[in-house]
Structure formats: C-alpha cells, structure tokens
Design an enzyme around this catalytic site. Structure first.
Site, PDB file in Angstrom:
ATOM      1  CB  CYS A 189       2.743   8.951   0.529  1.00  0.00           C
ATOM      2  SG  CYS A 189       4.002   8.150   1.552  1.00  0.00           S
ATOM      3  N   GLY A 193       0.831  -1.191   0.000  1.00  0.00           N
ATOM      4  CA  GLY A 193       0.000   0.000   0.000  1.00  0.00           C
ATOM      5  C   GLY A 193       0.868   1.245   0.000  1.00  0.00           C
ATOM      6  CB  THR A 209       8.110   6.295   0.286  1.00  0.00           C
ATOM      7  OG1 THR A 209       8.582   6.996   1.438  1.00  0.00           O
ATOM      8  CG2 THR A 209       8.644   4.870   0.277  1.00  0.00           C
ATOM      9  CB  ILE A 252       2.542   2.773   7.333  1.00  0.00           C
ATOM     10  CG1 ILE A 252       3.161   3.158   8.680  1.00  0.00           C
ATOM     11  CG2 ILE A 252       2.008   1.339   7.393  1.00  0.00           C
ATOM     12  CD1 ILE A 252       2.208   3.086   9.846  1.00  0.00           C
ATOM     13  N   GLY A 253       3.552   1.251   4.487  1.00  0.00           N
ATOM     14  CA  GLY A 253       3.053   0.562   3.299  1.00  0.00           C
ATOM     15  C   GLY A 253       3.230  -0.925   3.503  1.00  0.00           C
ATOM     16  N   GLY A 310       6.512  -2.604   5.300  1.00  0.00           N
ATOM     17  CA  GLY A 310       6.440  -2.116   6.672  1.00  0.00           C
ATOM     18  C   GLY A 310       6.395  -0.619   6.786  1.00  0.00           C
ATOM     19  CG  PHE A 311       7.873   1.059  10.307  1.00  0.00           C
ATOM     20  CD1 PHE A 311       8.889   1.887  10.788  1.00  0.00           C
ATOM     21  CD2 PHE A 311       7.820  -0.257  10.764  1.00  0.00           C
ATOM     22  CE1 PHE A 311       9.826   1.419  11.696  1.00  0.00           C
ATOM     23  CE2 PHE A 311       8.758  -0.732  11.673  1.00  0.00           C
ATOM     24  CZ  PHE A 311       9.755   0.118  12.146  1.00  0.00           C
TER      25      PHE A 311
END
Length: 259
Positions: free
Chosen positions: A106, A3, A7, A76-77, A88-89
C-alpha cells in the site's frame, strides 16, 4: 481504479469483494469505507484483537498508531460508480507474510503487516473467519444473510506452465463461440465422488491430451454466475502442472485454439 496502492493476494488470505448498490441513506463514500472497516474490527474482536484505523494510512491496523509497532492486518481498496461498489478488502488470516517483502504494501514503508496466525500463535480455519465476516457484513449493512438454496458448484482450474523465470508461459485455451468464446486456463467440474486433484488431472488430460502430475496450490476462490437471487455460487480449487518442452497441445471438444 480502486483506492490504495499495490498489495498482494494469496493463500491463507480472505479476499472479500462486496458488490452493493448502496441505498440513498448510505450514499457516502467515507461511510462506506468506515462500514467495511467496522466489519473487520468486529471480526478481529471475536479473536480478542483490538484493531484500529489510522487516518493517514488506509486499512485496519493493530498496535499503537504512529508507532513502529503498528502493523496492518487488513487492506481495503474500494471503487464506487453510481453508488455501485466494487473491489473490497483483504484480511490476512494464515497468510505467508514474507511475500509482502517483495513490495511496499500500500506504499507504506513506515509500518509492517501481520496476520491472525501471527497474532494468535496458531492457524485459524479460513472458513470460520469467512462465516464471521459474512455475519458482521449483514449486521453492519442491515442485510439478511441468505444461504444458497443449493451447495456451490465445485470446479477446478489448472495452470499449465512451461519454461522458467522470466520465460515462464501459462497455457490459455479459447472456448468455442457457443461456449462463450473467451480465453481461460484448464477448467472443469468435479464429477460425483471425485477428489479435486483427480478432477484436475482428468480435466488436464481431456482438454490438452497431457498426462502430468498436478500440484495443489492450496488456493480456492468463489464467484457468482447467472442472474438468480441469491446467486448460484461456484467454488473453484486451483492446481498447476508443468508442460514438457516441445509438447503439442491436443484440444478437446470445448476449445478451438490455444496459446
């Protein structure tokens, strides 16, 4: 397949890649994302920062929602497949924020990004933040935090670069079939008493025949190898070096091809 949109990751940023097989009572995608966010909230609270989530935008934020002052401190993805989590993050600790100006982080144009360093006015030891995040993950996910039985294996990697701008190339070496047969940059372990920079220069010479100055990229990452539980960890320190035009790589014993 995660998601979130584009980034950026780099030095001074804590990138966490939780790999969980979620138990039945936690098999809820939204709950998993909220739990990861909760780990960020609890970590930031230890530094006196009250973070929040904004429903229309992913990640963890500071400042009032729906305000020009809203600024993202953690991206966060995540991806789940059969309740196995990946991705993760990324928590900005001492991150060089101008790099984010090269992208639309993002996909959000209406708000900016920030870091612990910017908010607190001073740098924060990354290892200190790692320890806090690990502890909060154990608490939120009801896990027991286990220290490895042996210290992480320490390794180095060296990106050997040739050319400039859009013509830049990075050397890759192919390991011999008995050693895995995959392509990689120059890598190797630290020998007893050896500093990372010394190991990088030595490995560069042993694997390519080139003696050159190595530049510390101020970047480390850690990964697990093998099938043991808890896993055996490797902590790798990144370097770069420049290859003179016309230099012919001389392969060592570990590799059978280079590009």
């Amino acid at each position: 397949d995660r998601g979130g949109k584009i980034t950026w990751h780099g030095p001074g940023q804590l990138v966490g890649y939780p790999i969980f097989l979620l138990p039945e009572h936690r098999q809820d995608v939204r709950r998993y994302v909220r739990d990861v966010e909760q780990c960020m909230h609890r970590t930031l609270a230890e530094y006196g920062l009250a973070s929040l989530t904004i429903p229309k935008w992913p990640g963890v934020w500071l400042g009032p929602a729906d305000s020009p002052d809203a600024r993202k401190i953690a991206a966060i993805g995540v991806h789940l497949s059969r309740w196995l989590t990946t991705h993760g993050f990324a928590l900005n600790v001492n991150t060089h924020l101008p790099h984010f100006q090269l992208i639309v982080p993002c996909g959000i144009r209406e708000a900016g990004v920030t870091s612990l360093q910017r908010e607190l006015g001073h740098a924060v030891p990354l290892s200190e933040v790692e320890d806090k995040v690990a502890r909060h993950f154990a608490d939120v996910f009801e896990l027991r935090l286990v220290e490895p039985e042996t210290p992480p294996t320490r390794t180095v990697s060296v990106a050997l670069v040739r050319g400039h701008g859009e013509h830049t190339q990075v050397l890759l070496l192919r390991r011999r079939p008995a050693r895995g047969g995959f392509w990689q940059t120059v890598t190797g372990r630290l020998e007893p008493g050896e500093a990372p920079r010394e190991a990088a220069a030595r490995e560069l010479f042993e694997e390519t025949g080139l003696r050159a100055e190595v530049v510390d990229l101020d970047y480390t990452h850690a990964f697990a190898v093998g099938q043991t539980v808890p896993p055996r960890l490797v902590r790798e320190h990144g370097f770069a070096a420049r290859c003179p035009d016309g230099y012919e790589v001389r392969l060592g014993d570990e590799h059978d091809a280079s590009e």
